[in-house]
Design an enzyme around this catalytic site. Structure first.
Site, PDB file in Angstrom:
ATOM      1  N   HIS A  34      58.037 -50.343  12.893  1.00  0.00           N
ATOM      2  CA  HIS A  34      57.535 -49.660  13.764  1.00  0.00           C
ATOM      3  C   HIS A  34      56.093 -49.967  15.074  1.00  0.00           C
ATOM      4  O   HIS A  34      54.922 -50.712  13.916  1.00  0.00           O
ATOM      5  CB  HIS A  34      57.563 -48.246  13.684  1.00  0.00           C
ATOM      6  N   LYS A  73      52.937 -45.752  15.859  1.00  0.00           N
ATOM      7  CA  LYS A  73      53.689 -44.324  14.987  1.00  0.00           C
ATOM      8  C   LYS A  73      52.384 -43.442  13.995  1.00  0.00           C
ATOM      9  O   LYS A  73      52.186 -43.956  12.993  1.00  0.00           O
ATOM     10  CB  LYS A  73      55.061 -45.061  14.622  1.00  0.00           C
TER      11      LYS A  73
HETATM   12  P1  NAD Z   1      53.478 -40.696  22.796  1.00  0.00           P
HETATM   13  O1  NAD Z   1      52.429 -40.256  21.538  1.00  0.00           O
HETATM   14  O2  NAD Z   1      53.706 -41.910  23.131  1.00  0.00           O
HETATM   15  O3  NAD Z   1      53.839 -39.930  23.366  1.00  0.00           O
HETATM   16  C1  NAD Z   1      53.898 -38.111  22.306  1.00  0.00           C
HETATM   17  C2  NAD Z   1      53.569 -36.557  24.339  1.00  0.00           C
HETATM   18  O4  NAD Z   1      53.154 -35.300  24.201  1.00  0.00           O
HETATM   19  C3  NAD Z   1      51.798 -37.402  24.528  1.00  0.00           C
HETATM   20  O5  NAD Z   1      52.116 -37.329  25.752  1.00  0.00           O
HETATM   21  C4  NAD Z   1      50.505 -36.044  24.466  1.00  0.00           C
HETATM   22  O6  NAD Z   1      49.628 -35.892  25.129  1.00  0.00           O
HETATM   23  C5  NAD Z   1      52.591 -34.870  24.282  1.00  0.00           C
HETATM   24  N1  NAD Z   1      51.991 -33.988  23.767  1.00  0.00           N
HETATM   25  C6  NAD Z   1      51.245 -33.881  22.296  1.00  0.00           C
HETATM   26  N2  NAD Z   1      51.361 -32.970  22.132  1.00  0.00           N
HETATM   27  C7  NAD Z   1      51.918 -31.716  22.739  1.00  0.00           C
HETATM   28  C8  NAD Z   1      51.696 -30.718  23.653  1.00  0.00           C
HETATM   29  N3  NAD Z   1      51.114 -29.456  22.820  1.00  0.00           N
HETATM   30  N4  NAD Z   1      51.787 -29.972  24.425  1.00  0.00           N
HETATM   31  C9  NAD Z   1      52.298 -30.910  24.963  1.00  0.00           C
HETATM   32  N5  NAD Z   1      52.870 -31.999  25.286  1.00  0.00           N
HETATM   33  C10 NAD Z   1      52.335 -32.680  23.820  1.00  0.00           C
HETATM   34  O7  NAD Z   1      54.459 -40.539  21.356  1.00  0.00           O
HETATM   35  P2  NAD Z   1      56.062 -41.228  22.011  1.00  0.00           P
HETATM   36  O8  NAD Z   1      56.280 -42.509  20.753  1.00  0.00           O
HETATM   37  O9  NAD Z   1      56.458 -40.917  23.138  1.00  0.00           O
HETATM   38  O10 NAD Z   1      57.235 -40.697  20.700  1.00  0.00           O
HETATM   39  C11 NAD Z   1      57.055 -38.915  21.102  1.00  0.00           C
HETATM   40  C12 NAD Z   1      57.741 -38.513  19.548  1.00  0.00           C
HETATM   41  O11 NAD Z   1      59.544 -38.945  19.344  1.00  0.00           O
HETATM   42  C13 NAD Z   1      57.734 -38.985  17.976  1.00  0.00           C
HETATM   43  O12 NAD Z   1      57.989 -38.040  17.186  1.00  0.00           O
HETATM   44  C14 NAD Z   1      58.315 -40.499  17.539  1.00  0.00           C
HETATM   45  O13 NAD Z   1      58.989 -40.133  16.727  1.00  0.00           O
HETATM   46  C15 NAD Z   1      59.998 -39.504  18.564  1.00  0.00           C
HETATM   47  N6  NAD Z   1      60.811 -40.949  19.276  1.00  0.00           N
HETATM   48  C16 NAD Z   1      61.727 -40.242  18.637  1.00  0.00           C
HETATM   49  C17 NAD Z   1      63.065 -41.092  19.588  1.00  0.00           C
HETATM   50  C18 NAD Z   1      64.663 -41.229  19.051  1.00  0.00           C
HETATM   51  O14 NAD Z   1      65.299 -41.334  19.711  1.00  0.00           O
HETATM   52  N7  NAD Z   1      65.151 -39.345  18.998  1.00  0.00           N
HETATM   53  C19 NAD Z   1      62.650 -42.503  19.336  1.00  0.00           C
HETATM   54  C20 NAD Z   1      60.769 -42.721  20.271  1.00  0.00           C
HETATM   55  C21 NAD Z   1      60.446 -41.905  19.241  1.00  0.00           C
END
Ligand code: NAD
Length: 266
Positions: A156, A160
């Protein structure tokens, strides 16, 4: 009927992809967007964040004003943010699609308990290809049994924060089910130093982090003289976002309960 969507984690990589995926569909409408208090997205219009026309929905710091019954919250944020959002989801009777990974067992139990009140769908990976990969990995483990050493390798992007990925864990659980064992009792999470020879029946994990890799997973079945590799490569995180919006449209029609992507795909 149009599915009303509120995005939690709207300023993040996945949150912005979900907003784009909602805007692609005629049968889904963005009604709210939430990110953390100090985040750079706060107060910004969701369309402008994506470089599109204004959508008239600005990023708020709380779900409270953004959701009502009938809304589906799509969450890609962080484990603490997801758990903090549950009271508002339960109180309003909204539904919840969550893709956030890295939950502790306690957090997972809390999420499952909330599903007594509202429909919740959770997936470590919203791509259909990964659902198929898990089925194939389970079948290969059933057929090969102890004749193969199984290693799960994932890669990744550099930002991450959890490891191994939720998808790698899900593939590991599928392999363990195929072998008829528990993953936690049979996993080698990492190796360093004089670790000795590989044990029979172990399920090894290797983690790569770097650059902008969207997500790659391989289940490797190594035998004497040959090896089988089942690999999934995601090249565009829109596949996860479109899968999550599709799940939201399906979940809006469901009764309270805890659902997976497999339930949706039948
Ligand atoms: P990222 O860091 O780009 O985005 C996360 C967002 O959540 C940020 O904008 C952050 O400010 C916000 N956030 C954090 N704490 C918060 C809170 N207390 N209240 C409101 N917002 C808050 O991360 P990402 O790459 O977008 O990934 C997010 C999650 O999704 C991770 O856990 C990742 O592993 C997961 N993910 C899952 C899949 C899937 O298919 N299930 C795919 C990609 C990523």
């Amino acid at each position: 009927m149009s599915t009303k969507v509120c995005v939690l984690g709207a300023g993040g990589r996945m949150g912005q992809s979900v907003i784009r995926a909602v805007s692609e569909r005629d049968d889904a409408t963005l009604v709210g967007a939430v990110d953390r208090l100090a985040g750079p997205a706060l107060g910004k219009d969701c369309g402008r964040l994506l470089g599109l026309d204004a959508m008239g929905i600005t990023v708020a710091d709380s779900l409270d004003a953004a959701i009502t019954a009938g809304v589906v919250v799509i969450d890609f944020s962080a484990p603490d943010a997801l758990i903090s959002a549950l009271p508002a989801v339960q109180a309003t009777g909204a539904a919840l699609v969550t893709g956030t990974t890295g939950l502790s067992p306690e957090q997972l139990t809390r999420l499952e308990a909330a599903a007594a009140d509202v429909p919740i769908l959770r997936a470590d990976n919203f791509s259909v290809g990964v659902v198929l990969m898990r089925l194939l990995a389970r079948r290969a483990a059933e057929l090969l049994g102890a004749s193969a050493d199984v290693e799960i390798i994932e890669a990744h992007h550099r930002r991450k924060v959890d490891a191994p990925s939720g998808t790698a864990l899900a593939v590991g659980h599928s392999v363990a089910a195929g072998l008829g064992v528990e993953l936690d009792a049979n996993a080698d999470w990492s190796r360093h130093g004089q670790v000795g020879a590989r044990g029979t029946g172990r399920i090894g994990f290797s983690v790569i982090r770097g650059g902008d890799i969207v997500g790659e997973h391989t289940a490797l079945f190594a035998m004497d003289g040959e090896r089988l590799e089942i690999t999934h490569r995601a090249t565009d995180r829109m596949i996860f976002a479109r899968g999550a919006v599709r799940a939201a449209a399906w979940l809006a029609e469901q009764s309270p309960g805890f659902y997976t992507l497999e339930d949706m795909l039948g």
